[in-house]
Design an enzyme around this catalytic site. Sequence first.
Site, PDB file in Angstrom:
ATOM      1  N   LYS A   1       0.839  -1.194   0.000  1.00 52.89           N
ATOM      2  CA  LYS A   1       0.000   0.000   0.000  1.00 52.89           C
ATOM      3  C   LYS A   1       0.877   1.249   0.000  1.00 52.89           C
ATOM      4  O   LYS A   1       2.091   1.179   0.227  1.00 52.89           O
ATOM      5  CB  LYS A   1      -0.926  -0.008   1.222  1.00 52.89           C
ATOM      6  CG  LYS A   1      -0.193   0.058   2.557  1.00 52.89           C
ATOM      7  CD  LYS A   1      -1.164   0.013   3.732  1.00 52.89           C
ATOM      8  CE  LYS A   1      -0.401   0.102   5.055  1.00 52.89           C
ATOM      9  NZ  LYS A   1      -1.312   0.126   6.217  1.00 52.89           N
TER      10      LYS A   1
ATOM     11  N   TYR B   1      15.221  31.353   6.153  1.00 56.50           N
ATOM     12  CA  TYR B   1      14.065  32.102   6.640  1.00 56.50           C
ATOM     13  C   TYR B   1      14.119  32.299   8.150  1.00 56.50           C
ATOM     14  O   TYR B   1      14.480  31.394   8.900  1.00 56.50           O
ATOM     15  CB  TYR B   1      12.771  31.354   6.291  1.00 56.50           C
ATOM     16  CG  TYR B   1      12.327  31.499   4.857  1.00 56.50           C
ATOM     17  CD1 TYR B   1      11.977  32.741   4.343  1.00 56.50           C
ATOM     18  CD2 TYR B   1      12.248  30.395   4.024  1.00 56.50           C
ATOM     19  CE1 TYR B   1      11.554  32.872   3.024  1.00 56.50           C
ATOM     20  CE2 TYR B   1      11.824  30.507   2.714  1.00 56.50           C
ATOM     21  CZ  TYR B   1      11.483  31.755   2.218  1.00 56.50           C
ATOM     22  OH  TYR B   1      11.069  31.887   0.913  1.00 56.50           O
TER      23      TYR B   1
END
Length: 413
Positions: free
Chosen positions: A64, A283
């Site tokens: 999955k 940042y």
Amino acid sequence: MNILPDPNATVASLLTPEAAKAAALAAATATAPGILTIDLDAIVANWRKLEKTAVPAEAAAVVKGDAYGCGIAPVTKALVAAGCKTFFVATLAEAAAVRATAPDAAIYVLDGFFQSTGDEFARLNCRPVIGDLYELAEWDVYCRRTQWSGGAAIHIDTGMNRLGLTISEAQGIVPRIATGDHGITLVISHLAAAEALNHPMNARQVTAFREIASLFTGVPASLSASSGIFLDPQFAFDMVRPGAALYGINPTPEADNPMQPVVDLKARILQVRSVERGDSVGYGGTWTARRPTKIAVLSAGYADGYFRAAGSNDGTRGADVIIAGQRCPVAGRISMDLLAVDVTDLPANAARRGQMATLIGDGITVDELGHHFGSIGYEVLTSLGRRYARVYNGGDAKPADKPAADTPPAALS
């Protein structure tokens, strides 16, 4: 007589399939911001180790989440070649991808059955994992109406409190087993704390499951996923369902990882720049150079699945990357497409524009990176972005073969 090539033919059309594939690989890796290499032979070796550990139980494979981010088609193909006969997926779309590669495999769909999905289950010849009485009723109605006899698994909740029939609900459907034509091909449950060897839930769940599964006479039973395989042999039952361990995630976090690493992730250095002492990087200005510093800027960020949490600040060290064989710390915040690395301690010119830096591999594991992400290796793998060029090594082993070593890159996804 010499035959000249058609002057209108493209270069690619004149190459053998192997040469064309190699040319496509070289072109993609030359221009990609990063390269994700997936070792299919390592996945096969991990499956074989898990199979051997769980003997005499059958070892299925959970693919999955696009095979935990590693690519459902190539992973399924490699495991089928190695002898895997049963696969577990979450959705019908994933079941379709497995069926395209594994025409004879048993495929179980963990998200279960809805009346509207019956025709697709029948078309794909896959089996729902049923975890609710309403769901069971809808499945029964569909099977009676269409005469479909594809089979289904029954999921019994023994303590996870997520999906599954309660113990009393499961006891209520036991009488249908006596009818013979009940359509139930597997009964499963799921351990909530298998990664903790001595967690008391393990003993409670295996006892509860053994008691209820014994009432489903003649129906194979499955309890353990990756970590459960390394508990006591009583947890194995008839089938185990490894997922994370196939892809190199440590199923025994209280001990050394018994699995082979599967992925290697590299990102390109876009620039190497000098930063003065006292200047900040990234940042928010959260990381400050404490000396004249060399910074390498890499072409990977949180849009590529390299989480923002792996950054650093003046009080906290973040993740490492490997450049020129040495670990170098991330400097400052991770951006969407970029991350900065302190390469001051490398020899002169060891970090160069265009060079690849290793984000996973060479000792940096998915579990280590998961720790820096404030998460787990599962989330690391399933989050890796699609901007990387994907390279697959190996994956063509037959059931009796040993995985080949040092196989050259085989394919791109």
